[in-house]
Design a protein around this motif. Structure first.
Motif, short mmCIF file in Angstrom:
data_model
loop_
_atom_site.label_atom_id
_atom_site.label_comp_id
_atom_site.label_asym_id
_atom_site.label_seq_id
_atom_site.Cartn_x
_atom_site.Cartn_y
_atom_site.Cartn_z
N TYR A 1 0.88 -1.17 0.00
CA TYR A 1 0.00 0.00 0.00
C TYR A 1 0.91 1.22 0.00
N MET B 1 1.42 5.72 -1.48
CA MET B 1 0.90 6.91 -2.15
C MET B 1 1.97 7.97 -2.29
N GLU C 1 -1.65 11.73 -9.23
CA GLU C 1 -1.60 11.06 -7.93
C GLU C 1 -1.34 9.57 -8.11
N THR D 1 -1.72 5.81 -6.03
CA THR D 1 -2.18 5.02 -4.89
C THR D 1 -1.95 3.55 -5.20
N SER E 1 5.01 4.09 1.86
CA SER E 1 4.45 2.77 1.58
C SER E 1 4.64 1.83 2.75
N ARG F 1 -7.13 1.99 6.52
CA ARG F 1 -8.14 2.02 5.46
C ARG F 1 -9.51 2.24 6.08
N HIS G 1 -5.93 9.27 0.58
CA HIS G 1 -6.44 9.23 -0.78
C HIS G 1 -7.77 8.48 -0.81
N MET H 1 -9.59 8.02 -8.62
CA MET H 1 -8.71 8.09 -7.45
C MET H 1 -8.16 9.50 -7.32
N HIS I 1 -6.58 12.67 -4.15
CA HIS I 1 -6.18 13.07 -2.80
C HIS I 1 -7.37 13.68 -2.08
#
Length: 231
Positions: free
Chosen positions: A51, A53, A62, A64, A96, A139, A202, A211, A213
């Motif tokens: 994961y 960003m 961006e 993600t 990340s 999340r 995000h 997707m 921000h």
């Protein structure tokens, strides 16, 4: 019993290492270097359950990463946000973590600002034994009433996608199923969070077609699933 404890001692450090938050570059420093990329994402060795960003290329959108799937959004010539998937992308700063397992926490809350998201994540982290001095990912999944997002745009006319006087394109997302993916830290303001926040968040739609921000959220009390890394 001793044998079981030995395996716990061996495996626990490996599992903790897999969830460690990694940072390349800095939000507050990238402008001084004309937004030069500091990482090529295809060079990341372990992409499994990744994961992450950051900005796409030289502020051209961006990025993600969702469970090892790389998405990047950019703004086309008519102002639409275009979402695509590829590892052949770069970023001037990137945060990340590899998270193989998540703990799901059901909540019923209203969320009407990034500050309220930060407070929710802080409270749940404390309740679940997290050390707030150690950065972690999170999340929030569910149906969202209204979310305002942006996709950054180039700052220099020598970069593809530059529009004079425009640093980002703003989007109003109404009644969408999706997920907020974020990183929390009280030690990285100006690095991967803004100087006024402890979170970088995000939004990505369930079908992965949009997707961006997160800027603002307007959400009546609703049921959500919050996910924290499984300890």
């Amino acid at each position: 019993m001793k044998f079981e404890l030995l395996w716990v001692a061996i495996l626990a450090p490996l599992f903790l290492k897999a969830q460690k938050v990694k940072v390349v570059g800095s939000m507050s420093e990238m402008g001084k270097e004309n937004f030069a990329p500091h990482i090529k994402l295809d060079t990341i060795a372990n992409k499994k359950h990744l994961y992450g960003m950051g900005p796409y290329n030289r502020m051209q959108g961006e990025i993600t990463i969702v469970d090892g799937k790389p998405f990047y959004s950019s703004v086309n010539e008519v102002g639409d946000a275009i979402n695509a998937a590829s590892w052949k992308i770069e970023s001037p700063f990137f945060v990340s973590a590899n998270v193989p397992k998540w703990k799901e926490i059901k909540v019923s809350v209203a969320l009407n600002s990034e500050v309220e998201i930060q407070k929710l994540i802080t409270d749940l982290a404390i309740k679940n034994g997290f050390d707030l001095n150690t950065p972690f990912s999170f999340r929030i999944k569910g149906h969202f009433d209204e979310i305002v997002t942006h996709v950054v745009m180039p700052r220099s006319n020598d970069i593809k996608g530059y529009v004079e006087g425009k640093k980002q394109a703003d989007y109003n997302n109404i009644d969408q199923d999706g997920e907020l993916i974020g990183f929390f830290s009280n030690k990285h303001q100006g690095v991967f969070t803004s100087k006024s926040s402890l979170v970088h968040v995000h939004f990505i739609s369930d079908d992965y077609t949009f997707m961006g921000h997160l800027d603002k959220i307007t959400q009546a009390k609703s049921s959500f699933s919050v996910f924290l890394p499984q300890k």
